[in-house]
Design a protein around this motif. Structure first.
Motif, short mmCIF file in Angstrom:
data_model
loop_
_atom_site.label_atom_id
_atom_site.label_comp_id
_atom_site.label_asym_id
_atom_site.label_seq_id
_atom_site.Cartn_x
_atom_site.Cartn_y
_atom_site.Cartn_z
N LEU A 33 -61.11 -36.17 188.49
CA LEU A 33 -60.01 -35.24 188.63
C LEU A 33 -59.91 -34.75 190.07
O LEU A 33 -60.94 -34.47 190.70
N LYS A 34 -58.70 -34.66 190.57
CA LYS A 34 -58.45 -34.00 191.85
C LYS A 34 -57.41 -32.92 191.59
O LYS A 34 -56.38 -33.18 190.96
N ILE A 35 -57.71 -31.73 192.08
CA ILE A 35 -56.85 -30.58 191.84
C ILE A 35 -56.50 -29.97 193.19
O ILE A 35 -57.39 -29.49 193.91
N TRP A 36 -55.22 -30.02 193.54
CA TRP A 36 -54.78 -29.45 194.81
C TRP A 36 -54.42 -27.98 194.61
O TRP A 36 -53.64 -27.63 193.72
N THR A 37 -55.03 -27.16 195.45
CA THR A 37 -54.84 -25.71 195.39
C THR A 37 -55.19 -25.13 196.76
O THR A 37 -55.90 -25.76 197.55
N ASP A 38 -54.71 -23.96 197.05
CA ASP A 38 -55.02 -23.31 198.33
C ASP A 38 -56.36 -22.60 198.21
O ASP A 38 -56.51 -21.68 197.40
N THR A 39 -57.33 -23.02 199.00
CA THR A 39 -58.66 -22.41 198.96
C THR A 39 -58.94 -21.50 200.16
O THR A 39 -60.06 -21.02 200.33
N ALA A 40 -57.94 -21.25 200.99
CA ALA A 40 -58.14 -20.49 202.22
C ALA A 40 -58.67 -19.08 201.95
O ALA A 40 -59.62 -18.64 202.62
N LYS A 41 -58.09 -18.37 201.01
CA LYS A 41 -58.55 -17.00 200.73
C LYS A 41 -59.99 -17.00 200.22
O LYS A 41 -60.80 -16.18 200.65
N ALA A 42 -60.31 -17.92 199.32
CA ALA A 42 -61.67 -18.00 198.80
C ALA A 42 -62.67 -18.32 199.91
O ALA A 42 -63.80 -17.82 199.90
N ALA A 43 -62.27 -19.15 200.85
CA ALA A 43 -63.15 -19.48 201.96
C ALA A 43 -63.46 -18.26 202.81
O ALA A 43 -64.54 -18.15 203.39
N SER A 88 -53.20 -22.85 185.41
CA SER A 88 -53.20 -21.84 186.46
C SER A 88 -52.01 -22.05 187.39
O SER A 88 -51.66 -23.18 187.71
N THR A 89 -51.43 -20.94 187.84
CA THR A 89 -50.35 -21.04 188.82
C THR A 89 -50.90 -21.48 190.18
O THR A 89 -50.12 -21.85 191.05
N GLN A 90 -52.22 -21.45 190.35
CA GLN A 90 -52.83 -21.88 191.61
C GLN A 90 -52.83 -23.41 191.77
O GLN A 90 -52.97 -23.91 192.87
N VAL A 91 -52.67 -24.14 190.67
CA VAL A 91 -52.71 -25.60 190.72
C VAL A 91 -51.35 -26.13 191.14
O VAL A 91 -50.35 -25.91 190.47
N GLU A 92 -51.33 -26.85 192.26
CA GLU A 92 -50.09 -27.39 192.81
C GLU A 92 -49.85 -28.84 192.38
O GLU A 92 -48.72 -29.25 192.15
#
Length: 121
Positions: A33-43, A88-92
């Motif tokens: 599985l590959k899931i594209w999401t913004d991880t900038a805030k978590a980083a 999740s709405t985070q999943v693009e």
């Protein structure tokens, strides 16, 4: 900009297949599985609530493979993609590869895979 969370070699026993034996006896599948999401805030925050929790993806995919009975792995891959996109709405975007580890093909010892990519609506 979007980042990608990758989950590989998720092995699950399931009951998808055209032949009655596949539906009754089941077989092993591998999922990538590959899931594209913004991880900038978590980083920046180092807080699990600021990213997509991939444990949820593993549990949802595993449960679907164990309980679903489709004829084709194409349908199984699409169903996994749909669940991940709706989780999740985070999943693009998602990419799902479903592999039959031992497909019932005479004199064939390889694997057969289907890989699909789907985006959030």
């Amino acid at each position: 900009m979007s980042d990608c969370i990758a989950i590989s070699n998720l092995r699950v026993y399931g009951y998808t297949g055209v032949f009655p034996e596949e539906k009754a006896l089941g077989q092993w599948y591998e999922l990538d599985l590959k899931i594209w999401t913004d991880t900038a805030k978590a980083a920046q925050t180092d807080d699990i609530t600021d990213t997509y929790n991939y444990v949820e993806a593993v549990e949802q995919a595993r449960n679907l493979v164990r309980t679903a009975q489709f004829n084709l792995i194409e349908k199984l891959a699409a169903a996994v993609a749909d669940i991940l996109l709706q989780s999740s709405t985070q999943v693009e975007q998602v990419q799902v590869r479903v592999t039959k580890v031992s497909p019932p093909i005479p004199d064939f010892s390889g694997k057969v895979s289907v890989e699909i990519t789907r985006s959030a609506a």
